[in-house]
Enzyme design. Structure first.
Site, PDB file in Angstrom:
ATOM      1  N   VAL A 166      -0.251  -9.532  -0.139  1.00 47.38           N
ATOM      2  CA  VAL A 166       0.387  -8.597  -1.088  1.00 47.38           C
ATOM      3  C   VAL A 166      -0.488  -7.387  -1.406  1.00 47.38           C
ATOM      4  O   VAL A 166      -0.001  -6.399  -1.979  1.00 47.38           O
ATOM      5  CB  VAL A 166       0.819  -9.297  -2.413  1.00 47.38           C
ATOM      6  N   TYR A 190     -10.314 -12.520 -12.766  1.00 48.02           N
ATOM      7  CA  TYR A 190      -8.993 -13.118 -12.962  1.00 48.02           C
ATOM      8  C   TYR A 190      -8.370 -12.623 -14.276  1.00 48.02           C
ATOM      9  O   TYR A 190      -7.236 -12.131 -14.292  1.00 48.02           O
ATOM     10  CB  TYR A 190      -9.129 -14.640 -12.988  1.00 48.02           C
ATOM     11  N   LYS A 238      -5.200 -10.053 -14.353  1.00 47.09           N
ATOM     12  CA  LYS A 238      -3.899 -10.408 -14.928  1.00 47.09           C
ATOM     13  C   LYS A 238      -3.538  -9.491 -16.105  1.00 47.09           C
ATOM     14  O   LYS A 238      -2.372  -9.173 -16.324  1.00 47.09           O
ATOM     15  CB  LYS A 238      -3.892 -11.867 -15.379  1.00 47.09           C
TER      16      LYS A 238
END
Ligand code: UDP
Length: 311
Positions: free
Chosen positions: A57, A145, A149
């Site tokens: 992606v 992370y 996010k």
């Protein structure tokens, strides 16, 4: 039949989503098989409604298919794993999310983000509601992370505002069940404890085990995801099980349920490890009419049985 794209579709959560969706939809599963595994989707390969596409992606995804819905679940999620691949993790969640939003904009798709309780960091309000803004280190072990996010959520918010798109954010709290990985750096505490207990080797508790987590069984999580998808609300919504246990309690429960001879041993606590974690799910209960149904013992029992026959 709708066309549904699931990124991270060969992962633990993504594959359970594909299982549910494939009965009534054309499911396009995108994965690079980093933490995702072919074995999670092998039973779907011969299904006419299921299509596997190996794609990263972080690169643009060009397709003529008119996706009605995109479920964006692609990301490494286990702490040891994302800390080994920090840049990959950050870019999957930033560039990867941008690519999926651009695709959704072009195709007029509804799009849902699998965000995380980690956007709250080491929260000082427990249980934590969606209105809590977070206590996150930008330059630490978990930053790739957590900040990835957080950036992804902001992108979703901006695309929703600026382009009037149907964007949805769910914040996933610790989830477990069949297919969760227990090997190497992919392993999180719960599956690792199960494998350690089944092999009668030491159960490795970090710190004194007083830190807490709240564990949601995968079927409940999928129900929550689909409830959000059906709703008219953008979120964010906490989707998790509010039942909070200490990591030491978890280790003892796993030992008891497996009738293991393992010893519980104590090791140093990793950097920036959140002390407590539990979701306030009032918003999801009220607006999505969703709440988890599977108790920790019941879910652990089901997961232990799966590991017994799949490892
Ligand atoms: N943990 C542990 N032993 C392990 C792995 C993890 O005690 O072998 C602890 C970890 O430090 C954390 C909690 O268990 O406090 C939950 O860890 P998990 O790997 O599930 O990820 P997290 O919830 O921190 O994202």
């Amino acid at each position: 039949m709708s066309n549904i794209l699931v990124t991270g579709g060969a992962g633990f959560l993504g594959s359970h989503l594909c299982d549910r969706l494939v009965e009534e939809n054309n499911v396009y599963c995108v994965d690079i098989l980093a933490s995702g595994r072919k074995s999670n989707i092998s039973h779907l390969m011969s299904n006419r409604n299921f299509h596997f596409i190996e794609h990263d992606v972080r690169k643009q995804f060009n397709s003529d298919i008119r996706f009605d819905t995109i479920l964006h679940f692609a990301s490494r999620a286990a702490p040891d794993e994302y800390q080994k691949f920090p840049l990959h993790t950050l870019m999957t969640n930033s560039i990867g999310t941008l690519n999926m939003l651009e695709l959704a904009r072009k195709r007029g798709s509804k799009i849902l983000l699998a965000s995380t309780s980690e956007i709250y960091g080491d929260a000082d309000v427990i249980p934590t509601a969606e209105s809590y803004w977070g206590n996150v280190n930008t330059v630490g072990a978990r930053s790739c992370y957590d900040e990835g996010k957080r950036f992804a959520e902001t992108l979703f918010y901006i695309f929703g505002q600026q382009y009037g798109m149907d964007t949805k954010i769910m914040r996933i709290f610790n989830t477990y069940g069949p297919r969760i990985r227990a090997d190497g750096y992919y392993a999180r505490a719960l599956p690792r404890f199960i494998m350690q207990a089944l092999g009668n080797s030491d159960i490795t508790v970090y710190g004194d085990g007083s830190q807490t987590r709240s564990f949601c069984y995968v079927d409940d999580l999928i129900d929550g995801t689909l409830a959000l998808l059906r709703s008219k609300h953008p979120g964010p919504f906490n989707i998790g099980n509010p039942y909070e246990v200490s990591i030491l309690e978890l280790a003892k429960t796993v030992k008891e349920l497996t009738k293991s001879l393992s010893k519980i041993t104590f090791h140093s606590l990793p950097e920036d490890d959140p002390r407590r974690r539990s979701p306030d799910i009032t918003k999801a209960k009220n607006l999505l009419k969703w709440e988890p149904k599977v108790s920790l013992k019941d879910g652990l029992h089901r997961t232990i049985e799966w590991f017994k026959s799949n490892s």
